[in-house]
Design a protein around this motif. Structure first.
Motif, PDB file in Angstrom:
ATOM      1  N   LEU A  16       0.809  -1.221   0.000  1.00  0.00           N
ATOM      2  CA  LEU A  16       0.000   0.000   0.000  1.00  0.00           C
ATOM      3  C   LEU A  16       0.843   1.273   0.000  1.00  0.00           C
ATOM      4  N   GLY A  17       2.051   1.173   0.532  1.00  0.00           N
ATOM      5  CA  GLY A  17       2.880   2.366   0.636  1.00  0.00           C
ATOM      6  C   GLY A  17       4.115   2.348  -0.226  1.00  0.00           C
ATOM      7  N   GLY A  18       4.254   1.323  -1.088  1.00  0.00           N
ATOM      8  CA  GLY A  18       5.411   1.257  -1.958  1.00  0.00           C
ATOM      9  C   GLY A  18       5.464   2.474  -2.881  1.00  0.00           C
ATOM     10  N   GLY A  19       6.565   3.201  -2.839  1.00  0.00           N
ATOM     11  CA  GLY A  19       6.704   4.383  -3.686  1.00  0.00           C
ATOM     12  C   GLY A  19       6.006   5.616  -3.173  1.00  0.00           C
ATOM     13  N   VAL A  20       5.394   5.539  -1.972  1.00  0.00           N
ATOM     14  CA  VAL A  20       4.640   6.693  -1.473  1.00  0.00           C
ATOM     15  C   VAL A  20       5.544   7.907  -1.245  1.00  0.00           C
ATOM     16  N   SER A  21       6.811   7.655  -0.858  1.00  0.00           N
ATOM     17  CA  SER A  21       7.712   8.794  -0.624  1.00  0.00           C
ATOM     18  C   SER A  21       8.119   9.467  -1.922  1.00  0.00           C
ATOM     19  N   ASP A  22       7.977   8.758  -3.070  1.00  0.00           N
ATOM     20  CA  ASP A  22       8.231   9.398  -4.358  1.00  0.00           C
ATOM     21  C   ASP A  22       7.192  10.475  -4.639  1.00  0.00           C
ATOM     22  N   ARG A  23       6.004  10.320  -4.045  1.00  0.00           N
ATOM     23  CA  ARG A  23       4.912  11.241  -4.325  1.00  0.00           C
ATOM     24  C   ARG A  23       4.680  12.255  -3.200  1.00  0.00           C
ATOM     25  N   GLY A  42       7.217  12.928  -0.740  1.00  0.00           N
ATOM     26  CA  GLY A  42       8.485  13.444  -0.243  1.00  0.00           C
ATOM     27  C   GLY A  42       9.069  12.508   0.805  1.00  0.00           C
ATOM     28  N   ARG A  43      10.379  12.559   0.981  1.00  0.00           N
ATOM     29  CA  ARG A  43      11.062  11.642   1.909  1.00  0.00           C
ATOM     30  C   ARG A  43      10.778  11.997   3.375  1.00  0.00           C
ATOM     31  N   ARG A  44      10.879  13.275   3.708  1.00  0.00           N
ATOM     32  CA  ARG A  44      10.719  13.663   5.117  1.00  0.00           C
ATOM     33  C   ARG A  44       9.348  13.331   5.687  1.00  0.00           C
ATOM     34  N   PRO A  45       8.238  13.649   5.015  1.00  0.00           N
ATOM     35  CA  PRO A  45       6.925  13.326   5.595  1.00  0.00           C
ATOM     36  C   PRO A  45       6.740  11.837   5.848  1.00  0.00           C
ATOM     37  N   VAL A  46       7.261  11.004   4.952  1.00  0.00           N
ATOM     38  CA  VAL A  46       7.081   9.558   5.125  1.00  0.00           C
ATOM     39  C   VAL A  46       7.955   9.052   6.273  1.00  0.00           C
ATOM     40  N   LEU A  47       9.156   9.603   6.425  1.00  0.00           N
ATOM     41  CA  LEU A  47       9.992   9.217   7.568  1.00  0.00           C
ATOM     42  C   LEU A  47       9.320   9.618   8.882  1.00  0.00           C
ATOM     43  N   THR A  91      14.611  15.821  -0.710  1.00  0.00           N
ATOM     44  CA  THR A  91      15.176  15.443  -2.006  1.00  0.00           C
ATOM     45  C   THR A  91      14.119  15.021  -3.016  1.00  0.00           C
ATOM     46  N   ARG A  92      12.876  14.941  -2.575  1.00  0.00           N
ATOM     47  CA  ARG A  92      11.784  14.526  -3.469  1.00  0.00           C
ATOM     48  C   ARG A  92      10.531  15.321  -3.120  1.00  0.00           C
ATOM     49  N   PRO A  93      10.348  16.499  -3.707  1.00  0.00           N
ATOM     50  CA  PRO A  93       9.206  17.348  -3.361  1.00  0.00           C
ATOM     51  C   PRO A  93       7.869  16.649  -3.590  1.00  0.00           C
ATOM     52  N   ARG A  94       6.874  17.034  -2.787  1.00  0.00           N
ATOM     53  CA  ARG A  94       5.544  16.436  -2.878  1.00  0.00           C
ATOM     54  C   ARG A  94       4.900  16.745  -4.231  1.00  0.00           C
ATOM     55  N   THR A  95       4.256  15.724  -4.813  1.00  0.00           N
ATOM     56  CA  THR A  95       3.538  15.898  -6.075  1.00  0.00           C
ATOM     57  C   THR A  95       2.066  15.529  -5.955  1.00  0.00           C
ATOM     58  N   GLU A  96       1.695  14.867  -4.833  1.00  0.00           N
ATOM     59  CA  GLU A  96       0.318  14.438  -4.656  1.00  0.00           C
ATOM     60  C   GLU A  96      -0.081  14.604  -3.200  1.00  0.00           C
ATOM     61  N   SER A  97      -1.392  14.531  -2.943  1.00  0.00           N
ATOM     62  CA  SER A  97      -1.895  14.541  -1.574  1.00  0.00           C
ATOM     63  C   SER A  97      -1.694  13.165  -0.956  1.00  0.00           C
ATOM     64  N   LEU A  98      -1.862  13.088   0.367  1.00  0.00           N
ATOM     65  CA  LEU A  98      -1.711  11.810   1.058  1.00  0.00           C
ATOM     66  C   LEU A  98      -2.704  10.783   0.530  1.00  0.00           C
ATOM     67  N   ALA A  99      -3.962  11.199   0.326  1.00  0.00           N
ATOM     68  CA  ALA A  99      -4.985  10.268  -0.152  1.00  0.00           C
ATOM     69  C   ALA A  99      -4.631   9.730  -1.536  1.00  0.00           C
ATOM     70  N   GLY A 100      -4.082  10.595  -2.378  1.00  0.00           N
ATOM     71  CA  GLY A 100      -3.738  10.152  -3.724  1.00  0.00           C
ATOM     72  C   GLY A 100      -2.465   9.329  -3.763  1.00  0.00           C
ATOM     73  N   ALA A 101      -1.545   9.602  -2.832  1.00  0.00           N
ATOM     74  CA  ALA A 101      -0.253   8.902  -2.839  1.00  0.00           C
ATOM     75  C   ALA A 101      -0.363   7.476  -2.320  1.00  0.00           C
ATOM     76  N   MET A 102      -1.302   7.236  -1.395  1.00  0.00           N
ATOM     77  CA  MET A 102      -1.441   5.902  -0.799  1.00  0.00           C
ATOM     78  C   MET A 102      -2.304   5.030  -1.705  1.00  0.00           C
ATOM     79  N   ARG A 103      -1.682   4.422  -2.682  1.00  0.00           N
ATOM     80  CA  ARG A 103      -2.399   3.522  -3.572  1.00  0.00           C
ATOM     81  C   ARG A 103      -1.613   2.225  -3.702  1.00  0.00           C
ATOM     82  N   PRO A 104      -2.292   1.123  -3.998  1.00  0.00           N
ATOM     83  CA  PRO A 104      -1.618  -0.166  -4.053  1.00  0.00           C
ATOM     84  C   PRO A 104      -0.455  -0.177  -5.044  1.00  0.00           C
TER      85      PRO A 104
END
Length: 390
Positions: free
Chosen positions: A59-66, A68-73, A181-194
């Motif tokens: 569910l969270g694979g690649g979520v930090s690409d969308r 950002g790294r800091r919010p996911v950490l 190092t990876r600015p946000r491109t999507e909202s949390l709801a949109g980033a959390m996809r399978p």
């Protein structure tokens, strides 16, 4: 924050979150006594960790690409804190299961995110890979050591280790100083996809070779981590959490050493060495259980850990080269799903057999499985070698 400080902080967070994943390992004897847990229940609690990790991968694979790294950490550390609070406030079987799922979820989110962040922050790719490797498996190995020492020498053996873990997490408060190092491109709801799972048809045979080796490595890792306390309790009565923690850490230390060594090896050669060491390590476990020898058990941990290091690092290296950049996330996620199934299904089976018969019988069953899997991995590696890059 300068680059060196930023890398150091991310490595620290990575290491401590991984450490949290193995903090409970030396504490299982206390839970067994207080909750009257069977071998099967202990292994199910252990395997719940992999359920959380698989959930993070799927569910969270690649979520930090969308995002950002800091919010996911920060999210991963928050889940780790929540897991710790559940351990402290709900020391029951359901509480342990829920806490372990949360812990696995935290580790799953951290692994990919921190590895990517280190690679993006550090100017040298090889050094960045080494730092991520040491933080990953090294953190897992430090968990039992820190937990065992605290539980052995401070009051409250099922409280102190978790409080120590929370203290070690405090530097995360400085995460805002780390460059994004990876600015946000999507909202949390949109980033959390399978996460899509797939393997290109042309590389499936080589993927199978790596995946079978990864599955076998994680099965051996799960055997030692989940049942070490049971073996020591059976042979030594009450060995104490310090000895349990040390015994578990021996395997991780061997795995880290071999992961660092294998980075300079041909991956197919490393895979074949790992395929030989994994069944050797499990065979030594069987003998150690049969004769009740602690030195032999520790030797089996070293040999098995070396097999895990060679097999896992080789598998990750080979899988990384199987697909284009657009397909790499799907292929890598597919590999980790197979690998983490190795730390759940066989380990729970071992717990069930141990509950119905004995630890020795359970170890024999897993040893046979590891022999078959290792032979299959070696055969597939021989038949479908990694292409030499010119």
């Amino acid at each position: 924050m300068r680059t060196r400080g930023a890398v150091g902080l991310v490595v620290w967070i990575f290491t401590v979150v991984m450490l949290g994943g193995t903090v409970p390992a030396p504490l299982y004897p206390f839970y067994v006594r207080s909750l009257d847990l069977s071998e099967l229940q202990v292994t199910i609690v252990f395997a719940a960790y992999a359920v959380g990790t698989l959930t993070a991968l799927l569910l969270g694979g690649g979520v930090s690409d969308r995002l950002g790294r800091r919010p996911v950490l920060v999210l991963a550390v928050g889940i780790a804190v929540l897991s710790t609070l559940v351990f402290l406030l709900a020391p029951t079987l359901p509480g342990l299961l829920f806490a372990r799922v949360l812990s696995g979820l935290s580790v799953g989110l951290t692994t990919g995110t921190a590895t990517a962040a280190i690679a993006e922050l550090h100017p040298d790719r090889r050094t960045a890979t080494t730092l991520a490797t040491v933080a990953n498996m090294g953190g897992l190995g430090l968990g039992p050591v820190v937990s065992g020492l605290v539980a052995q020498h401070l009051p409250g053996p099922t409280v102190g280790p978790y409080l120590a873990f929370l203290v070690l997490l405090l530097p995360v408060l400085a995460i805002g100083l780390v460059p994004e190092t990876r600015p946000r491109t999507e909202s949390l709801a949109g980033a959390m996809r399978p996460q899509r799972l797939s393997v290109p048809r042309a590389t499936r045979a080589r993927f199978a070779a790596a995946a079978v080796g990864g599955f076998a490595a994680f099965a051996v890792l799960g055997l030692f981590t989940s049942l070490t306390s049971s073996f020591l309790g059976q042979e030594l009565g009450d060995p104490g959490p310090q000895l349990v923690g040390f015994s578990v850490a021996v395997m991780f230390a061997a795995a880290v050493a071999c992961q660092l060594l294998v980075q300079r090896w041909d991956p197919d050669r490393a895979a074949l060495v790992g395929a030989a060491l994994l069944p050797t390590g499990t065979a030594l476990v069987v003998v150690a259980l049969a004769v009740g020898s602690l030195p032999l058990f520790l030797l089996s941990a070293v040999v098995g850990g070396a097999g895990v290091g060679f097999s896992f690092q080789s598998a990750v290296s080979r899988v990384g080269g199987l697909a284009s950049a657009d397909e790499r996330a799907a292929v890598t996620s597919s590999f980790f799903v197979v690998a983490y199934l190795g730390i759940t299904v066989p380990v729970v089976g071992v717990g069930e057999i141990a509950t119905a018969t004995s630890l020795t019988t359970a170890a024999i069953a897993l040893a046979v499985l590891v022999v078959v899997l290792s032979a299959a991995a070696a055969l597939l590696t021989r038949r479908h070698p990694t292409p030499v890059r010119g």
